[in-house]
Each structure stands twice: as C-alpha cells, then as structure tokens.
Design an enzyme around this catalytic site. Structure first.
Site, PDB file in Angstrom:
ATOM      1  CB  VAL A  97      16.204  -3.637   0.772  1.00 51.53           C
ATOM      2  CG1 VAL A  97      17.268  -2.653   1.246  1.00 51.53           C
ATOM      3  CG2 VAL A  97      15.702  -3.254  -0.617  1.00 51.53           C
ATOM      4  CE1 TYR A 108     -36.504  10.154  10.518  1.00 49.35           C
ATOM      5  CE2 TYR A 108     -37.534  12.148   9.622  1.00 49.35           C
ATOM      6  CZ  TYR A 108     -37.642  10.885  10.185  1.00 49.35           C
ATOM      7  OH  TYR A 108     -38.866  10.349  10.421  1.00 49.35           O
ATOM      8  CG  ASN A 155      -3.661   3.141   0.251  1.00 52.86           C
ATOM      9  OD1 ASN A 155      -3.279   2.977  -0.902  1.00 52.86           O
ATOM     10  ND2 ASN A 155      -4.061   2.140   1.008  1.00 52.86           N
ATOM     11  CB  ALA A 211      -0.934  -0.021   1.207  1.00 52.02           C
ATOM     12  NE  ARG A 265      -1.535   8.799 -10.070  1.00 52.08           N
ATOM     13  CZ  ARG A 265      -1.524   8.161  -8.900  1.00 52.08           C
ATOM     14  NH1 ARG A 265      -1.086   8.764  -7.818  1.00 52.08           N
ATOM     15  NH2 ARG A 265      -1.976   6.945  -8.803  1.00 52.08           N
ATOM     16  CB  CYS A 293      -8.026  -4.759   4.169  1.00 53.66           C
ATOM     17  SG  CYS A 293      -6.778  -3.479   4.348  1.00 53.66           S
ATOM     18  CD  GLU A 328       6.870  -7.137  -1.397  1.00 59.53           C
ATOM     19  OE1 GLU A 328       6.656  -6.012  -0.929  1.00 59.53           O
ATOM     20  OE2 GLU A 328       6.931  -8.172  -0.690  1.00 59.53           O
ATOM     21  CG  ASP A 363       1.046  -1.248   8.496  1.00 64.78           C
ATOM     22  OD1 ASP A 363       0.252  -0.296   8.322  1.00 64.78           O
ATOM     23  OD2 ASP A 363       0.687  -2.441   8.474  1.00 64.78           O
TER      24      ASP A 363
HETATM   25  C1  LIG Z   1      -5.691  -9.530   7.902  1.00 58.85           C
HETATM   26  C2  LIG Z   1      -5.581  -8.051   7.815  1.00 58.85           C
HETATM   27  C3  LIG Z   1      -6.725  -7.270   7.699  1.00 58.85           C
HETATM   28  C4  LIG Z   1      -6.623  -5.879   7.638  1.00 58.85           C
HETATM   29  N1  LIG Z   1      -7.771  -5.140   7.524  1.00 58.85           N
HETATM   30  C5  LIG Z   1      -7.686  -3.792   7.442  1.00 58.85           C
HETATM   31  C6  LIG Z   1      -8.850  -2.999   7.306  1.00 58.85           C
HETATM   32  O1  LIG Z   1      -9.974  -3.524   7.235  1.00 58.85           O
HETATM   33  N2  LIG Z   1      -8.725  -1.647   7.237  1.00 58.85           N
HETATM   34  C7  LIG Z   1      -7.484  -1.038   7.297  1.00 58.85           C
HETATM   35  O2  LIG Z   1      -7.422   0.192   7.220  1.00 58.85           O
HETATM   36  N3  LIG Z   1      -6.355  -1.769   7.409  1.00 58.85           N
HETATM   37  C8  LIG Z   1      -6.425  -3.120   7.486  1.00 58.85           C
HETATM   38  N4  LIG Z   1      -5.288  -3.866   7.600  1.00 58.85           N
HETATM   39  C9  LIG Z   1      -3.973  -3.182   7.654  1.00 58.85           C
HETATM   40  C10 LIG Z   1      -3.429  -2.894   6.271  1.00 58.85           C
HETATM   41  O3  LIG Z   1      -3.413  -4.059   5.498  1.00 58.85           O
HETATM   42  C11 LIG Z   1      -2.023  -2.347   6.428  1.00 58.85           C
HETATM   43  O4  LIG Z   1      -2.091  -1.174   7.191  1.00 58.85           O
HETATM   44  C12 LIG Z   1      -1.382  -2.024   5.088  1.00 58.85           C
HETATM   45  O5  LIG Z   1      -1.204  -3.193   4.327  1.00 58.85           O
HETATM   46  C13 LIG Z   1      -0.014  -1.387   5.327  1.00 58.85           C
HETATM   47  O6  LIG Z   1       0.602  -1.168   4.120  1.00 58.85           O
HETATM   48  P1  LIG Z   1       2.180  -1.000   4.081  1.00 58.85           P
HETATM   49  O7  LIG Z   1       2.536  -0.818   2.648  1.00 58.85           O
HETATM   50  O8  LIG Z   1       2.628   0.024   5.053  1.00 58.85           O
HETATM   51  O9  LIG Z   1       2.766  -2.371   4.654  1.00 58.85           O
HETATM   52  P2  LIG Z   1       2.612  -3.852   4.126  1.00 58.85           P
HETATM   53  O10 LIG Z   1       1.289  -4.085   3.540  1.00 58.85           O
HETATM   54  O11 LIG Z   1       3.055  -4.733   5.250  1.00 58.85           O
HETATM   55  O12 LIG Z   1       3.689  -3.932   2.969  1.00 58.85           O
HETATM   56  C14 LIG Z   1       5.052  -3.856   3.225  1.00 58.85           C
HETATM   57  C15 LIG Z   1       5.754  -4.676   2.167  1.00 58.85           C
HETATM   58  O13 LIG Z   1       7.152  -4.520   2.341  1.00 58.85           O
HETATM   59  C16 LIG Z   1       7.792  -5.757   2.039  1.00 58.85           C
HETATM   60  N5  LIG Z   1       9.107  -5.710   2.690  1.00 58.85           N
HETATM   61  C17 LIG Z   1       9.368  -5.592   4.007  1.00 58.85           C
HETATM   62  N6  LIG Z   1      10.689  -5.528   4.213  1.00 58.85           N
HETATM   63  C18 LIG Z   1      11.280  -5.617   2.996  1.00 58.85           C
HETATM   64  C19 LIG Z   1      12.631  -5.609   2.575  1.00 58.85           C
HETATM   65  N7  LIG Z   1      13.638  -5.488   3.433  1.00 58.85           N
HETATM   66  N8  LIG Z   1      12.877  -5.730   1.244  1.00 58.85           N
HETATM   67  C20 LIG Z   1      11.852  -5.842   0.352  1.00 58.85           C
HETATM   68  N9  LIG Z   1      10.556  -5.860   0.707  1.00 58.85           N
HETATM   69  C21 LIG Z   1      10.271  -5.736   2.023  1.00 58.85           C
HETATM   70  C22 LIG Z   1       6.827  -6.770   2.626  1.00 58.85           C
HETATM   71  O14 LIG Z   1       7.007  -8.049   2.035  1.00 58.85           O
HETATM   72  C23 LIG Z   1       5.477  -6.162   2.291  1.00 58.85           C
HETATM   73  O15 LIG Z   1       4.955  -6.629   1.068  1.00 58.85           O
HETATM   74  C24 LIG Z   1      -5.354  -5.264   7.670  1.00 58.85           C
HETATM   75  C25 LIG Z   1      -4.193  -6.052   7.778  1.00 58.85           C
HETATM   76  C26 LIG Z   1      -4.297  -7.420   7.844  1.00 58.85           C
HETATM   77  C27 LIG Z   1      -3.049  -8.246   7.964  1.00 58.85           C
END
Ligand SMILES: Cc1cc2nc3c(=O)[nH]c(=O)nc-3n(C[C@H](O)[C@H](O)[C@H](O)COP(=O)(O)OP(=O)(O)OC[C@H]3O[C@@H](n4cnc5c(N)ncnc54)[C@H](O)[C@@H]3O)c2cc1C
Length: 449
Positions: free
Chosen positions: A80, A426, A305, A11, A22, A43, A33, A283
């Site tokens: 990485v 309402y 996002n 994300a 863009r 999610c 990745e 995250d």
């Molecule tokens: C089961 C579940 C349900 C969820 N439901 C919701 C919801 O309903 N609403 C909501 O707002 N949020 C929800 N979330 C949270 C949401 O999915 C996360 O907040 C979001 O995915 C975070 O995005 P991100 O890109 O920061 O991290 P991530 O999605 O964790 O992506 C990080 C990426 O970095 C890669 N990475 C890490 N270290 C390295 C490295 N050294 N080299 C290369 N690649 C690397 C990982 O493989 C991963 O693909 C949910 C999460 C889960 C697990």
C-alpha cells in the site's frame, strides 16, 4: 457488502482480519502484505537461526490458502503506497510487475508493524550483514551459517541481539555482542540487572562488550570481515544488527492520520485512529502504559495479537476495548532466564513517582532441592501508596515466568503488602515454602512509608 482492507499481514493485521471475519461473515476482507509471508512468528526467528526450529514454514501460523478458506483474500507482494481518507481509497502496487491499482474501503486496519533502526554506520551494505526482522532475513542468516563462519558479531545488546547471540553460541560459532550503553538490556532493565545478565552471559562463553560505539563495519571484496568499535577490531564473517526498531507510521502520517508523541500511530481504546473508519494495531501504534498513564510504543507480539483482536472485534461490529499494557516481556540466553514488567526505577522516577527499588536473592526451588537454581528479583514500588510499579527477574530455569504473578498483581493494582500474602503454590521443586514473589513483595513493602 462492506469491504475491510487490512494493510500488513502479520500478527496484528491477521488477528484483526480473523476476528472481524468471526463476527461478520458478510464482510469482504482484503489483506495487502508486501512480503511473501503472512501470519508468521518473527519471535521464532532466533530459534530458526539457532536450528531449534528446523523449517522456516514452521514459523507460519496460517497460509494464504487457509485464510482463503476463511474467505479472507490475502494478496502477497502488494504494497500500500498511499491512503486517501477523504475518498476512502488505498493505492496499491503489485511489487512483481510494478502495476498500480486503487481499492476502495469502507473500513481500514493499519497494521504495518515496525522497521529496523539503521544508524549511519559504514559497511551496513556488505554481504554477511543481516537484520533479523523478517523470515527472509532468517533464511539469509541460516544460509550464511551454512558457509561455516569462523566468528559472528551482534551489534546491539537488547533482547533480540542477545537471542541472536545465543543462536550462534548454540551452533558453536564464537560470538561477540557490542552494546553502546553501559549495560545490556539498557532500555528494559535497571543497570544492576543488565550487568547481572551481561556477567552471566559472559560466563556461558559469549563475549559481551558494553560502552562500545561501533565506528564501522569493514569488508574484503564486498564481504564483511570485521567490526571496528572504540579502537578495537572484532573479526566477523557474520554481523547481525539488533539496533532496535521504529514504528512504521510514515504512511499513516503522510495520509494525515494523527501520530502520537512516541512517533507511533495514535489510537483510542477501541484502536480507532483520528481518521474515520480507520483502525490501527500492533507495533505501529501506541498503547497506554497502565502504571505511568503515558503513551508507549511497545513492540511485542503479545500486544499486537491483543490489539489486533480488539480492532477486529470493533471492525466486525462488536465492541471491545484494549486495556493498556504493563510492558511484560521475557527471554532467555542459554539457561539464563530474564523477564520484566512495569516500570524500571529510572522510568518510575521519570514518570514522577517517589519510587524505591529493592532486591532479593533467592532460588527457584527449596534450598535442598538438587536442581534449584539461583534467582535475583528486583521490585520497584511507590513509596507513598505502597503499590508495585515494576519487577525484573534474572535467574536459572523456572525463574522468569514468575514475572506473570507480578504482572497480575500490578494489573489489579495490588500493594506490595497485599502481594506478600497472596496464596501462591509451593512444593520443594518449585519454590521455598515462602514463594520468592511473596518475599520480594515483603521487602518492597518495607521500603514504603
Ligand atoms: C527477532 C524477533 C524476535 C521477537 N521476539 C518476540 C518475543 O519473544 N515476544 C514478543 O512478544 N514479541 C517478540 N517480537 C516482536 C513481535 O514479533 C512483533 O511485536 C510482532 O510481529 C508485531 O506484529 P505486527 O503485525 O504489529 O507487525 P509486523 O510483524 O511487523 O507485521 C507488519 C507487516 O506489515 C507489512 N507491511 C508494512 N507496510 C506495508 C505496506 N505499506 N503495505 C503492505 N504491507 C506492509 C510488513 O511487511 C509486515 O509483514 C520479536 C520480533 C523480532 C523481530
């Protein structure tokens, strides 16, 4: 030509890469990745496990080929391993053949996400014990469901644990949730609301046990067979772990990038880290809680996002700032809707507010509307200023999205008294003539000085 390197292809990373593209068509963009997936919706995992979503690929927003058409070079199975902020290089391992290479960057976006917290419980490595963080985890759980399990246990009663439990329940698999805290959702809701959720979830046929410290997971021939907790044995052919997650900040830390008090990467409002030309989003980072003013590591797709877009704007040569968070979140279990925003009463107390909480029982439509359902709203208010500090909602269909009205009011700094008279819509199927949000605000205003 300048090169932007992005670490993490979900994300935050892909929002950042897309937005930078863009704004700056000339930037070279490479995304590393380490998994086989890019731009996926974690999610949606519970809904894939529960078979509402049929195909795993439906959870992918864009493929590497689609990114290639945007001139974004996505390299899967590339991890990485190190960042050198003095030479502006990253060390990258190709995970399939184990080869290592160095890449120079002009700009770097650190978007590594979070990792599941795994306490030292015996039996975590047994077959049939799963996390639900990645799409590969989702595929593994679905395939285990294909073996017709007789029962499932979910360890952890946070929102991910409850969503996993709902999936099993919908598939007709008896499921038990084991939660160490006195209530479910203990990190996001006040205990009164957590208890209400637990009670309603039990009424739907999902077994919920609180105050349950898991001692160990036991198995036979390498496969899970039960979970032992507080002297009881819970049979299980599948165990899902929903024990929370921690920011993936170790790589940043080992590179000398500043880590904040929450353990996540510290960033300013432009998503800049302490290292020159290194940005971070999602995250793995901190945000500022707009109510308490304190840093918070909020792991939500909404935040990832938005932060990714802000970082991408700045990386692409624009100027954007991230305004902070309220920690607004929503989920559901069966027909029970649950949402929250701002601070719980305990969080407000801890942040030093002289706070009061008020509750309202109401319904989602007019009392005579046949499909109205019950709803409970809890608000937290600053007794001195009258400002709303937080809100939580538990109720039937139509209840939980009302949290957005509270969030917008709190974003704008409204007092409870001001929200009482905001002109909300309402019609009998949607609310009473006094919308419950207006009434909850009135009650909250009554608790102020
Ligand atoms: C089961 C579940 C349900 C969820 N439901 C919701 C919801 O309903 N609403 C909501 O707002 N949020 C929800 N979330 C949270 C949401 O999915 C996360 O907040 C979001 O995915 C975070 O995005 P991100 O890109 O920061 O991290 P991530 O999605 O964790 O992506 C990080 C990426 O970095 C890669 N990475 C890490 N270290 C390295 C490295 N050294 N080299 C290369 N690649 C690397 C990982 O493989 C991963 O693909 C949910 C999460 C889960 C697990």
């Amino acid at each position: 030509m300048s090169r932007l390197v992005v670490i993490g292809g979900d994300a935050a990373g892909m929002s950042g890469a897309s937005q930078a593209r863009r704004l700056n068509p000339d930037l070279e963009i490479i995304v590393f990745e380490r998994t086989t997936w890019v731009s996926y919706a974690a999610c949606g995992i519970p809904y894939y496990v529960g078979e509402d979503v049929k195909e795993l690929r439906q959870l992918q927003a864009r493929t590497p080929e689609q990114f290639a058409r945007m001139n974004i070079d996505v390299r899967l199975r590339h991890e990485v391993m190190a960042i050198d902020t003095s030479t502006k290089t990253v060390a990258v391992r190709q995970l399939d053949d184990g080869s290592d290479a160095e890449f120079a960057y002009d700009l770097l976006l650190y978007a590594t996400g979070a990792r599941p917290i795994l306490p030292p419980i015996e039996g975590l490595d047994l077959d049939g014990v799963f996390q639900v963080r990645t799409l590969d985890d989702a595929a593994a759980v679905r395939s285990a469901i294909g073996r017709s399990p007789a029962s499932a246990v979910v360890i952890g009663g946070g929102y991910i644990g409850l969503e996993a439990a709902e999936s099993f329940h919908n598939l007709g698999i008896p499921v038990t949730v084991l939660e160490i805290a006195p209530t479910v959702l203990s990190r996001t809701m006040d205990p009164e609301m957590g208890e209400l959720v637990a009670e309603q979830v039990r009424e739907r046929g999902i077994s919920v046990h609180t105050d349950m410290r898991v001692d160990r997971i036991v198995g036979q021939d390498g496969r899970v067979s039960a979970v032992e907790a507080a002297g009881s044995v819970f049979p299980a052919d599948i165990v899902v772990l929903g024990l929370g997650s921690a920011p993936n900040s170790a790589l940043a830390k080992s590179s000398g990038i500043a880590i904040g008090p929450t353990g996540a990467v510290a960033v300013d409002d432009h998503q800049r880290t302490s290292a020159e030309d290194v940005y971070a989003a999602g995250d793995c980072t901190e945000s500022i809680n707009r109510i308490s003013g304190a840093p918070i590591n909020l792991q939500l797709g909404t935040v990832a996002n938005k932060q990714g877009r802000v970082a991408g704007t700045n990386l692409g040569g624009g100027d954007a700032s991230f305004p902070g968070v309220l920690a607004t979140a929503i989920t559901k279990v069966d027909d029970i809707e649950i949402s929250r925003t701002g601070l719980t009463l305990a969080e407000a107390d801890a942040a030093g507010f002289d706070a009061a909480a008020t509750g309202l029982r109401s319904s989602t439509g007019s009392h005579y509307w046949p499909r109205s359902s019950q709803m409970r709203i809890r608000t937290v208010v600053d007794r001195k200023t009258g400002k709303l500090l937080g809100a939580q909602i538990v109720g039937g269909p139509g209840a939980a999205k009302r949290i957005d009205t509270f969030a917008a009011a709190m974003w704008a700094g409204l007092t409870a008294a001001e929200l009482e008279y905001v002109d909300l819509a309402y019609s009998p199927p949607f609310s009473g003539v006094w919308e419950p949000v207006n009434i909850a605000a009135r009650k909250a205003a009554g608790a102020t000085e």
